[in-house]
Structure formats: C-alpha cells, structure tokens
Design an enzyme around this catalytic site. Structure first.
Site, short mmCIF file in Angstrom:
data_model
loop_
_atom_site.label_atom_id
_atom_site.label_comp_id
_atom_site.label_asym_id
_atom_site.label_seq_id
_atom_site.Cartn_x
_atom_site.Cartn_y
_atom_site.Cartn_z
N ASP A 142 -26.87 46.35 28.10
CA ASP A 142 -26.07 46.50 29.15
C ASP A 142 -24.57 46.19 28.64
O ASP A 142 -23.60 46.80 29.16
CB ASP A 142 -26.13 45.50 30.25
CG ASP A 142 -25.16 45.46 31.60
OD1 ASP A 142 -25.06 46.36 32.30
OD2 ASP A 142 -24.41 44.34 31.46
N SER A 202 -26.73 46.96 35.98
CA SER A 202 -25.91 46.15 35.15
C SER A 202 -26.03 44.70 35.53
O SER A 202 -26.24 43.73 34.79
CB SER A 202 -24.49 46.57 35.14
OG SER A 202 -23.69 45.88 34.34
N LYS A 255 -29.31 41.38 33.87
CA LYS A 255 -28.84 39.86 33.39
C LYS A 255 -29.64 39.10 34.19
O LYS A 255 -30.08 37.97 33.99
CB LYS A 255 -27.37 39.83 33.26
CG LYS A 255 -26.63 40.83 32.41
CD LYS A 255 -25.25 40.30 32.24
CE LYS A 255 -24.45 40.93 33.48
NZ LYS A 255 -24.28 42.39 33.49
#
Length: 428
Positions: free
Chosen positions: A166, A188, A192
């Site tokens: 990413d 994106s 995470k």
C-alpha cells in the site's frame, strides 16, 4: 484459464472485466517485489479508476496488500481491542482525547496514525509537539503499553513492514492522478487497519469543504466499502459520516490542538469536540463489548490520567510547556451580526501556509503555527471583535494565509439552524 501477467491484467480491467483472485495476488506481490513496473501498476490503477472493482475484487486486493507484510495479533491481550480511523479534516484533534478515554473505559486502543499532508492535519505531528514524545514504538513495546491497565492506548506510526504494498502504491497514485478511486482508497485505509490486528473498528468519514470527500453520496460510498472490507475480514466495523464544512473546535494547528484536547480531558473544551469525542467513544466501547458510559469516565478524571500515562509511555512530558509561535496576526469582524459560516477548507489552507502543514512528505512543520478561532458559526459578534488569531514563526507567511481567509466567513443579521455533527451511521 485466466492469464496471469501484467499486460493481461491491465487489459482485463481496461475492458471492464473482473480480475481473478490469482491475478490480484500476482500483481500486488509482483509490484511489491519490483517484478511489476511502476508504469504497469500506474496503468492498472487508472483502469481501476475508470472501471471500478467489485466487492470481491476489493476485498481480495486488500488481503493481497495485507499479505505483502506482517499482520499484528493482539488477541492475547487481557482486554478487548478497538481502533478508530478518521479520513481527515481541519481541527480534527479527536484522536487525542478519544484514545485515552476509551482506554480508561477498559479497552486496548492500538491507534496507528499518520502525519499531515496539505490542508489536513496529522495526528503524529500534533503529538510530536509534546517535548520528548516519540511516534515510533516497537511492537513489543506496544503490547506492553496496551496490556498496562493504567495506560491501554498507543498512538504511533505504522511500521514499514505493515502493508508495504500500500505504501508503494499510494506514492504512485499520488503522482499519477489515480487517488480518486473508492476501491483503492478503501483498500488503502483498511489494509493497514486490518493488519494492525484490532478486533473492532470505528470509522469517522468526514464530509464537506474541509474533507477529502465533499459530498454525502461519495462519503457514503466510501464508508460502505470500508465497512464491507472490515466485516469481510472479521473485524467488527461501523462508520459515522460527520460534518467537516466548519473546523472542529476552536483551534487548528499542532500544539494549539494538543492544548485544546487537554482542555477536553479536563472537563472543558469546545462543545463540538466534546460531542464527537463522546459519540465515537460510545461506538468504540459498544464495539468492544463494554458496558460503561464514556461521559462518566471523562467527568471523573480517569481519561486525563490515561492521557498523561499514554504520553509518558511514549517518552513525552505531559507537564512540559507546548511550543508557541513567535508572531501573531488578528482578523477582526467588519460589522455586528451573527457568524453564520467559517469555511473549513480556507482555514486549513491558511494553517498550512502558516507552517503547520507540509506540501511534501518529509517536510518539517512548525509545532506552534496555526489558527485560533474566537467565534464559531452561531456566535454573535461585534464590529472590530477578534475572529481569528494567526500564529507562525515566519511572519512573511501572513499575507498568503490572510489571502486564503479572505472570503472564509460570513456575518449575517440572524443565525442559521445548526447542522448536525453526525450525518449518518453505516453498519452491516
């Protein structure tokens, strides 16, 4: 059998086709390892911008980015984990009082945050204005802090090994005009957040002039996509759409926002910051399965205790004076009336021009720079009354900042109805 090579993958998406799991896994892995060239991934990203991705494709793309690095696991902690993510706005200091408040309610809060870019402020920049505070926390130390019943919250930078695909792709999208894609934005963010290992997640998706998403339809689409990704990954996820036409609170800028956050933790602070902090805290506590009202925890001082412990656990001194800018300039009301508008984007640009933000990743910021707002929409004002105070170490920045603010506020004879702060709640 579906062809698995860069050109075939690009042309499949270019022509409106759906990428297979094998194609997605191969192209993300190849790009991470350098086998897929930047120009090939740029072409694929542009095809995705134009053609979109299905829910299955987006989920697989997200999983492939997670698989490019490590995935944290906090399931062995003695308390439930929950995190919050904001898509960013002006004066959005909510993480600062929220993380210790939720930790004081009994949850563990592993909050991976970022630095500001452009007109939106970064949580790490704000906290780094506290003398000694460090954003880089090793995973082993994170675990110790989260397990400590007197702390329970960490706000830190993501490690380089967390969804590295990413990081590479985001940098590429930023310079190739391929940022504006709901599947790519959602994957994106969520790659995470899922990789950080939290069991539950509350999303604060900003809508309005000071937000990345200016209209409600786009914000709802992004929020829905992220909730779907979280749910598909086994993370309990809910999203709130919140207003960002007016800055949050009465300050925008790093140290100024820290000081305001401490006011909230001390039982004061602006009403909108308190309202949103408690609203998000209640969502997080519910997602964590805890039966406690965060308002009681804020009122009795436990949240402040956890704030001080959280700052100290990352090397900061909660009693140290915060940086102050060397120069100030005041904007005053031209006439009597009611302040009915204060444009978040204009304020954000002015704060950035004063030195509180950065134009490129890695640029330094001024911790003391920013804007104090002495009046918010709905307040009565008198001619010559201070409306805004600008702070900076570089007084040559004042003209450009004042130019950004030239048409940022409106003063009328009567008030307008106050729009709601929370616009919608999205869950599956």
């Amino acid at each position: 059998m579906t062809a698995v090579d860069a050109v075939s993958i690009i042309t499949t998406k270019r022509d409106g086709g759906e990428l297979s799991d094998a194609q997605i896994d191969w192209v993300v892995d190849g790009f991470t390892k350098g086998a897929v060239a930047d120009e090939q991934m740029s072409a694929l990203a542009m095809a995705i911008v134009w053609r979109g991705m299905t829910r299955r494709e987006t989920a697989r793309w997200t999983n492939a980015m997670i698989a490019s690095g490590r995935r944290m696991d906090f399931t062995d902690l003695p308390r439930p984990t929950v995190d919050k993510h904001s898509t960013g706005g002006v004066g959005d200091k909510i993480t600062l009082p929220l993380a210790p408040l939720v930790a004081a309610c009994g949850a563990a809060v592993p909050q991976l945050s970022g630095r500001g870019l452009g007109h939106t402020g970064g949580t790490l920049d704000k906290l780094e204005s506290i003398p000694g505070w460090r954003a880089d926390v090793p995973v082993a130390r994170m675990r110790e802090i989260l397990a400590d019943p007197g702390v329970g919250a960490v706000v830190c930078a993501a490690g380089a090994d967390l969804a590295p695909a990413d990081k590479r792709l985001y940098a590429l999208r930023d310079v190739t005009g391929t940022v504006e894609s709901i599947p790519l934005i959602a994957s994106s963010i969520m790659s995470k957040k899922i990789a950080e290992g939290t069991a539950a997640l509350v999303l604060d998706v900003k809508v309005g002039s000071g937000a990345f998403l200016k209209n409600l339809d786009g914000a709802r689409e992004l929020a829905t996509a992220m909730v779907e990704l979280g749910t598909d990954a086994g993370v309990r996820t809910v999203a709130l759409l919140t207003a960002m036409d007016t800055p949050l609170g009465r300050t925008a800028g790093n140290a100024l926002e820290v000081a305001e956050s401490v006011e909230v933790l001390a039982g004061g602070g602006p009403a909108d910051v308190v309202e949103l902090t408690l609203t998000l805290a209640r969502e997080m506590v519910a997602q964590a399965g805890l039966d406690i009202d965060p308002a009681d925890v804020l009122a009795d001082g436990r949240a402040m205790d956890h704030w001080r412990a959280m700052v100290a656990a990352q090397g900061g001194d909660p009693d140290a004076p915060l940086p102050r800018a060397k120069h100030t300039e005041t904007v005053r009301a031209a006439r009597d009336g009611v302040l009915t508008g204060l444009d978040a984007l204009a304020v954000g640009i002015a704060v950035w021009r004063l030195g509180a933000g950065r134009a490129r990743q890695g640029d330094p910021v001024q911790f003391g720079a920013g804007i104090e707002m002495h009046a918010k929409p709905g307040d009565s004002v008198a001619a010559a009354q201070p409306l805004l105070t600008l702070h900076t170490d570089t007084p040559e920045a004042f003209p450009a900042a004042l130019a950004a603010l030239e048409n940022s506020f409106t003063i009328e004879t009567s008030p307008r109805p106050r729009p709601p702060l929370v616009l919608h709640r999205i869950t599956i």
